[in-house]
Design a protein around this motif. Structure first.
Motif, PDB file in Angstrom:
ATOM      1  N   ARG A 186      -5.973  -0.714  -6.534  1.00 14.09           N
ATOM      2  CA  ARG A 186      -6.985  -0.633  -5.325  1.00 14.09           C
ATOM      3  C   ARG A 186      -7.126   0.788  -4.528  1.00 14.09           C
ATOM      4  O   ARG A 186      -6.430   0.843  -4.558  1.00 14.09           O
ATOM      5  CB  ARG A 186      -7.254  -1.621  -4.023  1.00 14.09           C
ATOM      6  N   GLU A 199      -2.549  -1.195  -4.234  1.00 15.65           N
ATOM      7  CA  GLU A 199      -3.316  -0.191  -3.429  1.00 15.65           C
ATOM      8  C   GLU A 199      -2.650   1.110  -3.368  1.00 15.65           C
ATOM      9  O   GLU A 199      -1.696   1.162  -2.663  1.00 15.65           O
ATOM     10  CB  GLU A 199      -3.948  -0.983  -1.661  1.00 15.65           C
ATOM     11  N   CYS A 250     -12.233  -0.205  -1.726  1.00 18.75           N
ATOM     12  CA  CYS A 250     -11.942  -0.599  -0.576  1.00 18.75           C
ATOM     13  C   CYS A 250     -12.954   0.137   0.329  1.00 18.75           C
ATOM     14  O   CYS A 250     -13.597   0.970   0.321  1.00 18.75           O
ATOM     15  CB  CYS A 250     -10.823  -0.637  -0.426  1.00 18.75           C
ATOM     16  N   ARG A 282       1.082  -1.241   0.362  1.00 18.56           N
ATOM     17  CA  ARG A 282      -0.537   0.620   0.093  1.00 18.56           C
ATOM     18  C   ARG A 282       0.843   1.469   0.152  1.00 18.56           C
ATOM     19  O   ARG A 282       2.296   1.109   0.913  1.00 18.56           O
ATOM     20  CB  ARG A 282      -0.519   0.159   1.240  1.00 18.56           C
TER      21      ARG A 282
END
Length: 202
Positions: A130, A94, A155, A48
């Motif tokens: 994402r 993400e 998400c 992420r």
């Protein structure tokens, strides 16, 4: 001086102590201030990445120092934001879109933009697999995103600050909503995204 310039404090204090006048150096535009976004290669071991698309706040809640500490709301220009999202999305599964007052993204840009437009463009161009949204104020929550094509990239975890469940206390806090309005937003999220996780500050 703003939260980005902590290291400048000792020098500024010395200048003040010597009698020198020191003017505020609070940046007016996000382009004039560092925006914490590490280069993609600095996060190669992370799934992420965090991307701060907005900083500052124009609200004046009675308990909050953020407008003084971080200055007025300011946004990263739309095309620049998309370019940086593309770079981060190429290296990470993400990306978290973050901001001090995220729901106001784009209001200071010319032409005016919105957080919904940024998320929709990111999803339509498939820049990020994402997309996670950080904290969003209840009356600014982009419910339309949950019903459109961008929902497939979002998400299903949303942080919506409450602060107090008492409308009387919310009024004293100078929050722009009341308890029943907050309940309505949460119920709308639950209806549009069944099973979504919802967080709150209380």
């Amino acid at each position: 001086i703003g939260s980005q310039d902590h290291a400048a404090v000792p020098g500024l204090l010395q200048r003040l102590e010597s009698g020198e006048s020191v003017a505020s150096a609070m940046p007016r535009a996000l382009a004039d201030a560092p925006c914490w976004t590490p280069p993609a290669d600095a996060l190669v071991d992370h799934t992420r990445a965090f991307f701060k698309v907005q900083d500052g706040c124009d609200a004046r809640c009675s308990y909050c120092i953020i407008p003084t500490a971080r200055g007025p709301g300011r946004s990263i220009p739309f095309d620049e934001a998309l370019a940086r999202l593309a770079a981060l999305g190429a290296a990470h599964a993400e990306v978290v879109m973050a901001g001090i007052h995220l729901g106001t993204y784009g209001r200071d840009l010319e032409p005016r933009r919105s957080l919904s437009e940024l998320v929709e463009a990111t999803a339509a161009r498939e820049l990020v697999r994402r997309i996670r949204l950080s904290s969003i104020e209840p009356l600014e929550f982009p419910l339309g995103l949950l019903r459109g094509p961008a929902a497939a990239h979002l998400c299903d975890h949303f942080h919506v600050p409450l602060q107090s469940g008492s409308s009387r206390i919310l009024a004293g806090m100078r929050r722009p909503y009341r308890a029943e309005q907050y309940r309505g937003v949460i119920e709308s999220i639950a209806a549009a995204a069944p099973g979504a996780c919802i967080g709150a500050d209380v």
